[in-house]
Scaffold this motif. Structure first.
Motif, mmCIF file in Angstrom:
data_model
loop_
_atom_site.group_PDB
_atom_site.id
_atom_site.type_symbol
_atom_site.label_atom_id
_atom_site.label_comp_id
_atom_site.label_asym_id
_atom_site.label_seq_id
_atom_site.Cartn_x
_atom_site.Cartn_y
_atom_site.Cartn_z
ATOM 1 N N ARG A 31 0.851 -1.188 0.000
ATOM 2 C CA ARG A 31 0.000 0.000 0.000
ATOM 3 C C ARG A 31 0.886 1.237 0.000
ATOM 4 O O ARG A 31 1.836 1.330 0.769
ATOM 5 N N GLY A 32 0.559 2.154 -0.892
ATOM 6 C CA GLY A 32 1.312 3.397 -0.956
ATOM 7 C C GLY A 32 2.772 3.154 -1.284
ATOM 8 O O GLY A 32 3.106 2.588 -2.326
ATOM 9 N N SER A 33 3.652 3.543 -0.373
ATOM 10 C CA SER A 33 5.096 3.400 -0.587
ATOM 11 C C SER A 33 5.681 2.166 0.090
ATOM 12 O O SER A 33 6.905 2.004 0.102
ATOM 13 N N TYR A 34 4.838 1.291 0.636
ATOM 14 C CA TYR A 34 5.318 0.156 1.428
ATOM 15 C C TYR A 34 4.827 -1.177 0.876
ATOM 16 O O TYR A 34 3.755 -1.264 0.262
ATOM 17 N N VAL A 35 5.630 -2.209 1.126
ATOM 18 C CA VAL A 35 5.216 -3.592 0.872
ATOM 19 C C VAL A 35 5.453 -4.401 2.144
ATOM 20 O O VAL A 35 6.254 -4.006 3.002
ATOM 21 N N TRP A 36 4.751 -5.532 2.255
ATOM 22 C CA TRP A 36 4.893 -6.429 3.400
ATOM 23 C C TRP A 36 5.243 -7.819 2.896
ATOM 24 O O TRP A 36 4.712 -8.271 1.867
ATOM 25 N N ASP A 37 6.150 -8.500 3.634
ATOM 26 C CA ASP A 37 6.469 -9.867 3.259
ATOM 27 C C ASP A 37 5.529 -10.842 3.965
ATOM 28 O O ASP A 37 4.584 -10.438 4.661
ATOM 29 N N ASP A 38 5.782 -12.142 3.787
ATOM 30 C CA ASP A 38 4.868 -13.156 4.317
ATOM 31 C C ASP A 38 5.003 -13.320 5.826
ATOM 32 O O ASP A 38 4.231 -14.058 6.440
ATOM 33 N N ARG A 41 6.618 -8.335 7.807
ATOM 34 C CA ARG A 41 7.630 -7.286 7.930
ATOM 35 C C ARG A 41 7.379 -6.233 6.855
ATOM 36 O O ARG A 41 7.130 -6.575 5.692
ATOM 37 N N ARG A 42 7.492 -4.972 7.231
ATOM 38 C CA ARG A 42 7.212 -3.878 6.316
ATOM 39 C C ARG A 42 8.506 -3.333 5.728
ATOM 40 O O ARG A 42 9.514 -3.196 6.418
ATOM 41 N N TYR A 43 8.470 -3.018 4.434
ATOM 42 C CA TYR A 43 9.622 -2.454 3.733
ATOM 43 C C TYR A 43 9.181 -1.207 2.973
ATOM 44 O O TYR A 43 8.143 -1.204 2.309
ATOM 45 N N LEU A 44 9.997 -0.170 3.068
ATOM 46 C CA LEU A 44 9.787 1.006 2.240
ATOM 47 C C LEU A 44 10.311 0.690 0.841
ATOM 48 O O LEU A 44 11.469 0.286 0.676
ATOM 49 N N ASP A 45 9.456 0.850 -0.150
ATOM 50 C CA ASP A 45 9.793 0.423 -1.516
ATOM 51 C C ASP A 45 10.521 1.541 -2.253
ATOM 52 O O ASP A 45 9.901 2.435 -2.819
ATOM 53 N N PHE A 46 11.844 1.474 -2.250
ATOM 54 C CA PHE A 46 12.672 2.441 -2.987
ATOM 55 C C PHE A 46 12.964 1.936 -4.395
ATOM 56 O O PHE A 46 13.794 2.516 -5.093
#
Length: 434
Positions: A31-38, A41-46
């Motif tokens: 969502r937005g600028s972030y992705v989540w793994d299984d 854990r949240r990651y900022l998508d650069f």
């Protein structure tokens, strides 16, 4: 370990990979600028994935447009007219320079470049295509042969009618230049000699990325694209500008070519046109070349050309980008946050040899010796990537570079969050500086 991962390893054949050597991250939500793994854990998508989620992940307006179109008409063959395809073509043509009224839709960027080259060959009656060594134009047969980067080598049979030349890139100049002016002048002289040596009457097209992306994100120096345009005009060569990665806001303009005041004959696009929500690409065709096929059938097509779900996503994306000022946000983000922030990182980290970019389109050229510009090795770069991921940042990495290519919707606070993580991760690169 998730079922998704296990099934992937059993059954999915990944591109550009030795299959037994990879461990792909499972992305379960975004969502937005972030992705989540299984494991949530949240990651900022650069990375914008492969530099395509220009409008961010799961934009509600685009998702709703796809859902609405699916409820009305999921698919239609390309020989029929369709409201969403017509509207998407109108919007895309409206973003191009004057004299571009027609759009040919493809499934993505590689086949957009395939068809642009086919159009150029048919229009001119010539076969050769010139392209830069530092380039990437796609993985299909002709597109991979016009590509310059080493992924071409295993696929290059030297029978595709493609010829390569060195384009301008001052930081790693092939022309011993000491200024942007010298680099432009010498690169154009080299291209002129290449054209002369190959025979101008044999050359159908010159294809260039307006701003090379995968090869390192380096904008052409002032006057270069205008000089290429002049060479094309002199010899009756079709000029193709590949906007697959640089277009639709990525460079802080609707098309990156707008930054240089140059009008090509064909413009290819994909990725950001609908943020990759449904596969879509295409060719914007100048009126002069489109007229070639007014009464002569164009010998090409795709089953899903202008797919209504993809076109509905494109319409919603373009309209949303206009309404929300997303292109302007990308330009401001690069000018006010990413550019200055990355310059500060370069001052602190000896592994950063060069910082370059515009809009939401930047690269850090990482080196082990700033004097010789010796590149970080892939294994050394992997240390930087691992450190970034471990702190919740998903970077785009290639060769010896980190590309900073976030969604064009990214906020200043999110960008600064990513820069702070990158600041720490680059210490892993500094450890390899001699």
């Amino acid at each position: 370990m998730s079922t998704a991962y296990e099934l992937d390893r059993q059954h999915v054949f990944h591109s550009w990979s030795a299959q037994a050597e990879i461990s792909p991250m499972v992305i379960s939500a975004a969502r937005g600028s972030y992705v989540w793994d299984d494991e949530d854990r949240r990651y900022l998508d650069f990375s914008s994935q492969l530099v395509f989620t220009n409008i961010g992940h799961q934009h509600p307006r685009v998702v709703a447009a796809i859902q609405e179109q699916a409820g009305r008409l999921c698919t239609v063959a390309p020989q029929f007219a369709n409201a969403e395809r017509s509207r998407a073509a109108e919007l895309i043509a409206g973003l191009a320079p004057d004299g571009f009224e027609k759009v040919f839709f493809t499934n993505g960027g590689a086949d957009a470049n395939e068809h642009a080259i086919r159009m150029a060959r048919l229009h001119t009656g010539r076969h050769k295509v010139l392209s830069a060594y530092r380039s990437y134009h796609g993985g299909t047969e002709t597109a991979i042969n016009v590509t310059g980067d080493p992924r071409r080598w295993p696929n290059d049979t030297a029978t595709s009618g493609t010829v390569h030349f060195f384009g301008p890139f001052l930081y790693r100049s092939e022309f011993h230049s000491t200024s942007e002016e010298e680099e432009s002048e010498r690169a154009l002289a080299h291209l002129r000699r290449t054209i002369e040596a190959e025979g101008p009457a044999t050359i159908a097209a010159i294809i260039l990325e307006s701003i090379p992306g995968t090869a390192g994100i380096f904008a052409p120096p002032p006057g270069y694209l205008a000089g290429v345009r002049a060479l094309c005009d002199e010899h009756g060569i079709v000029m193709v500008l590949d906007e697959v990665m640089a277009g639709f806001g990525r460079a802080g303009a609707w098309f990156a070519l707008d930054l240089f005041g140059v009008v090509p004959d064909l413009i290819t696009f994909a990725k950001g046109v609908n943020s990759g929500y449904v596969p879509l690409g295409g060719v914007v065709i100048s009126d002069r070349i489109a007229a070639t096929f007014d009464h002569r059938p164009y010998p090409g097509g795709l089953t899903y050309s202008g797919h209504p779900l993809a076109c509905a996503a494109a319409v919603a994306t373009i309209e949303t980008m206009r309404d929300e000022g997303i292109v302007e946000n990308a330009a401001r983000l690069g000018r006010d946050v990413l550019g200055p922030g990355l310059a500060e990182l370069a001052e602190r980290h000896p592994c950063v040899g060069d910082v370059r970019g515009v809009g939401a389109f930047w690269a850090l050229d990482l080196v082990t010796d700033p004097g010789s510009k010796a590149m970080l090795s892939p294994a050394q770069l992997a240390d930087v990537v691992s450190a970034a991921k471990g702190s919740g940042l998903l970077p785009f990495a290639n060769t010896n570079r980190i590309h900073v290519v976030p969604p064009c919707t990214m906020s200043d606070d999110e960008a600064r969050e990513g820069l702070a993580i990158l600041d720490e991760a680059l210490k892993a690169g500094d450890a390899h500086v001699a």
